[in-house]
Design a protein around this motif. Structure first.
Motif, PDB file in Angstrom:
ATOM      1  N   UNK A  27       0.835  -1.204   0.000  1.00  0.00           N
ATOM      2  CA  UNK A  27       0.000   0.000   0.000  1.00  0.00           C
ATOM      3  C   UNK A  27       0.871   1.257   0.000  1.00  0.00           C
ATOM      4  N   UNK A  28       1.957   1.239   0.766  1.00  0.00           N
ATOM      5  CA  UNK A  28       2.867   2.378   0.806  1.00  0.00           C
ATOM      6  C   UNK A  28       3.536   2.585  -0.557  1.00  0.00           C
ATOM      7  N   UNK A  29       3.982   1.491  -1.165  1.00  0.00           N
ATOM      8  CA  UNK A  29       4.602   1.583  -2.490  1.00  0.00           C
ATOM      9  C   UNK A  29       3.601   2.105  -3.518  1.00  0.00           C
ATOM     10  N   UNK A  30       2.367   1.614  -3.453  1.00  0.00           N
ATOM     11  CA  UNK A  30       1.324   2.074  -4.360  1.00  0.00           C
ATOM     12  C   UNK A  30       1.070   3.578  -4.174  1.00  0.00           C
ATOM     13  N   UNK A  31       1.042   4.032  -2.952  1.00  0.00           N
ATOM     14  CA  UNK A  31       0.825   5.456  -2.678  1.00  0.00           C
ATOM     15  C   UNK A  31       1.968   6.293  -3.226  1.00  0.00           C
ATOM     16  N   UNK A  32       3.210   5.835  -3.030  1.00  0.00           N
ATOM     17  CA  UNK A  32       4.370   6.546  -3.577  1.00  0.00           C
ATOM     18  C   UNK A  32       4.285   6.618  -5.094  1.00  0.00           C
ATOM     19  N   UNK A  33       3.899   5.507  -5.715  1.00  0.00           N
ATOM     20  CA  UNK A  33       3.778   5.488  -7.172  1.00  0.00           C
ATOM     21  C   UNK A  33       2.692   6.447  -7.641  1.00  0.00           C
ATOM     22  N   UNK A  34       1.603   6.520  -6.913  1.00  0.00           N
ATOM     23  CA  UNK A  34       0.522   7.437  -7.291  1.00  0.00           C
ATOM     24  C   UNK A  34       0.982   8.887  -7.190  1.00  0.00           C
TER      25      UNK A  34
END
Length: 155
Positions: A27-34
């Motif tokens: 979820x953290x990686x996804x947020x950073x990517x967003x």
């Protein structure tokens, strides 16, 4: 029996904790990517806005120069000096009208060239410099994949 049950509970507890960590990291990686995608899109939109403003300004210059050029051409064709005018006045008039024609045509050419160059610059910026970070995301996902597999928990 109680020892085996305790070990099983501890294994399950550790596995649940590990799965929660994996989900939080994803979820953290996804947020950073967003966030990075949003940033790249903002940069791309800024380029489009700035180039669009420049092109609109150049188009306005072309429009005004065309209108003035039409009036000057009308003066050149339809408005010669009267027959009794002095030679130097006629020469000065023709020199002014002729140079006005030349400079207005040059200004139109420069404005059209500026529009073309701005569009080419926008294309180059969007296709080479300000690209979406897809390759970085793929590398990040490939790097994280072995750490998030079931085999990673068992090691």
């Amino acid at each position: 029996g109680a020892g085996i049950g305790g070990v099983s509970n501890m294994y399950k507890y550790n596995r649940d904790g590990w799965m929660t960590d994996v989900q939080v990291n994803q979820a953290r990686r996804f947020q950073r990517q967003q966030v990075r995608l949003s940033q790249a899109e903002m940069f791309r939109e800024d380029i489009r806005d700035l180039v669009g403003a420049s092109v609109a300004k150049q188009n306005n210059y072309v429009l005004i120069a065309t209108l003035v050029l039409g009036m000057i051409a009308e003066c050149f064709v339809e408005g010669p000096m009267p027959e009794g005018a002095a030679e130097f006045v006629t020469s000065a008039y023709m020199l002014c009208v002729g140079s006005s024609l030349l400079y207005l045509v040059l200004s139109m050419l420069c404005a059209v060239t500026a529009t073309t160059l701005a569009s080419n610059c926008q294309k180059d910026l969007l296709t080479t410099l300000v690209r979406l970070p897809v390759d970085e995301f793929v590398a990040e996902i490939d790097e994280a994949a072995p750490k998030e597999s079931v085999e990673a928990f068992e090691h």
